[in-house]
Scaffold this active site. Structure first.
Site, PDB file in Angstrom:
ATOM      1  N   LYS A  13      15.540  -3.350   6.419  1.00 37.58           N
ATOM      2  CA  LYS A  13      14.364  -2.544   6.743  1.00 37.58           C
ATOM      3  C   LYS A  13      13.704  -3.134   7.973  1.00 37.58           C
ATOM      4  O   LYS A  13      13.180  -4.240   7.921  1.00 37.58           O
ATOM      5  CB  LYS A  13      13.395  -2.532   5.559  1.00 37.58           C
ATOM      6  CG  LYS A  13      12.227  -1.584   5.714  1.00 37.58           C
ATOM      7  CD  LYS A  13      11.368  -1.618   4.465  1.00 37.58           C
ATOM      8  CE  LYS A  13      10.189  -0.675   4.607  1.00 37.58           C
ATOM      9  NZ  LYS A  13       9.307  -0.735   3.411  1.00 37.58           N
ATOM     10  N   ARG A  40       7.712   2.661  -9.241  1.00 42.61           N
ATOM     11  CA  ARG A  40       7.765   1.308  -8.658  1.00 42.61           C
ATOM     12  C   ARG A  40       6.769   0.389  -9.376  1.00 42.61           C
ATOM     13  O   ARG A  40       7.059  -0.780  -9.622  1.00 42.61           O
ATOM     14  CB  ARG A  40       7.458   1.394  -7.161  1.00 42.61           C
ATOM     15  CG  ARG A  40       7.673   0.100  -6.367  1.00 42.61           C
ATOM     16  CD  ARG A  40       7.629   0.466  -4.905  1.00 42.61           C
ATOM     17  NE  ARG A  40       7.195  -0.595  -4.025  1.00 42.61           N
ATOM     18  CZ  ARG A  40       8.006  -1.393  -3.338  1.00 42.61           C
ATOM     19  NH1 ARG A  40       9.310  -1.274  -3.469  1.00 42.61           N
ATOM     20  NH2 ARG A  40       7.524  -2.309  -2.514  1.00 42.61           N
ATOM     21  N   TYR A  85      -2.109  -7.068 -11.250  1.00 44.00           N
ATOM     22  CA  TYR A  85      -1.315  -6.926 -12.475  1.00 44.00           C
ATOM     23  C   TYR A  85      -1.303  -8.194 -13.314  1.00 44.00           C
ATOM     24  O   TYR A  85      -0.689  -8.221 -14.377  1.00 44.00           O
ATOM     25  CB  TYR A  85       0.130  -6.553 -12.128  1.00 44.00           C
ATOM     26  CG  TYR A  85       0.251  -5.256 -11.365  1.00 44.00           C
ATOM     27  CD1 TYR A  85       0.042  -4.034 -11.993  1.00 44.00           C
ATOM     28  CD2 TYR A  85       0.571  -5.254 -10.003  1.00 44.00           C
ATOM     29  CE1 TYR A  85       0.147  -2.844 -11.293  1.00 44.00           C
ATOM     30  CE2 TYR A  85       0.681  -4.070  -9.292  1.00 44.00           C
ATOM     31  CZ  TYR A  85       0.475  -2.871  -9.941  1.00 44.00           C
ATOM     32  OH  TYR A  85       0.581  -1.693  -9.252  1.00 44.00           O
TER      33      TYR A  85
END
Length: 244
Positions: free
Chosen positions: A150, A211, A243
């Site tokens: 990427k 995701r 999270y």
């Protein structure tokens, strides 16, 4: 500027080893974001990045940074006494995302391409754009690894055993998802994924939510945040801290 963290911690009396590590981690992350030149603008950018974290995490980081900023001001390292504030919207309580029961994704579907897209996101945390760019040459089923390229960044991710049989029939192609040897568009991927999740009774599930489900499952399995960030191709764990 980074060397000032050590000097700051040396002046903190009575801190445990864990507390010092926590301060060091938060302050290094702070300097990674604001750079060497602290200004009102750089602090606003940093504060905006904190908005997605739990309130407790925001308060901890802001407290550590404000103490450090005062230390720098006292030492003449900065010309003004800068101070971070907890954003008002942070006071609103947000629901913690939960792990969804998605075993039906492994069952047969009238939308096989959408199914595989969903599984690659759910099980490996890949972005749709990354998936569409995957060439078969990037996949090694024997070693269960996939090479993701990427921009200028490359990473190697592990392919879960359960996905090997899903990928094997496609190994004679150029791209994992292709038509006439050319990759499909993002619009095509969106339509395929949308049709599949609707079929399975989850019409509101997007690639972003899938995701997030990958992240939640990794945390449930006690995977370290740095390891999760590495799998996702993230440079920092800042967006993952909510999270915790």
């Amino acid at each position: 500027m980074r060397d000032r963290i050590s000097a700051f911690l040396e002046e903190k009396q009575g801190l445990s080893v864990n507390s010092k590590q926590s301060y060091k981690y938060d302050l290094e992350q702070f300097l990674d974001m604001v750079g060497e030149r602290i200004s009102e603008t750089s602090l606003k950018i940093y504060q905006a990045q904190l908005a997605n974290l739990k309130i407790s995490a925001q308060k901890r980081k802001i407290s550590a940074c404000n103490q450090f900023l005062y230390f720098l001001y006292q030492k003449g390292e900065v010309d003004s006494f800068y101070r971070l504030e907890l954003a008002k919207q942070a006071e609103k309580k947000t629901e913690k995302p939960e792990i969804l029961y998605l075993d039906s994704f492994w069952q047969e579907s009238d939308h096989p391409e959408g199914r595989l897209l969903a599984l690659l996101i759910l099980e490996m945390g890949l972005l749709p754009s990354e998936i569409l760019a995957i060439k078969v040459a990037d996949i090694n089923l024997d070693f269960q690894v996939l090479r993701i390229s990427k921009a200028s960044q490359r990473r190697i991710v592990t392919i879960p055993t359960a996905l090997l049989s899903e990928l094997e029939p496609l190994m004679g192609q150029t791209y994992l998802f292709e038509r006439g040897g050319k990759p499909y568009s993002r619009q095509w991927a969106f339509r395929q994924l949308e049709s599949f999740v609707k079929e399975k009774g989850f019409p509101s599930l997007s690639a972003q939510v899938l995701r997030e489900q990958f992240i939640l499952r990794q945390i449930e399995n006690k995977v370290d945040l740095y390891e999760i960030a590495k799998k996702l191709g993230l440079k920092t764990v800042l967006t993952l801290e909510k999270y915790r």
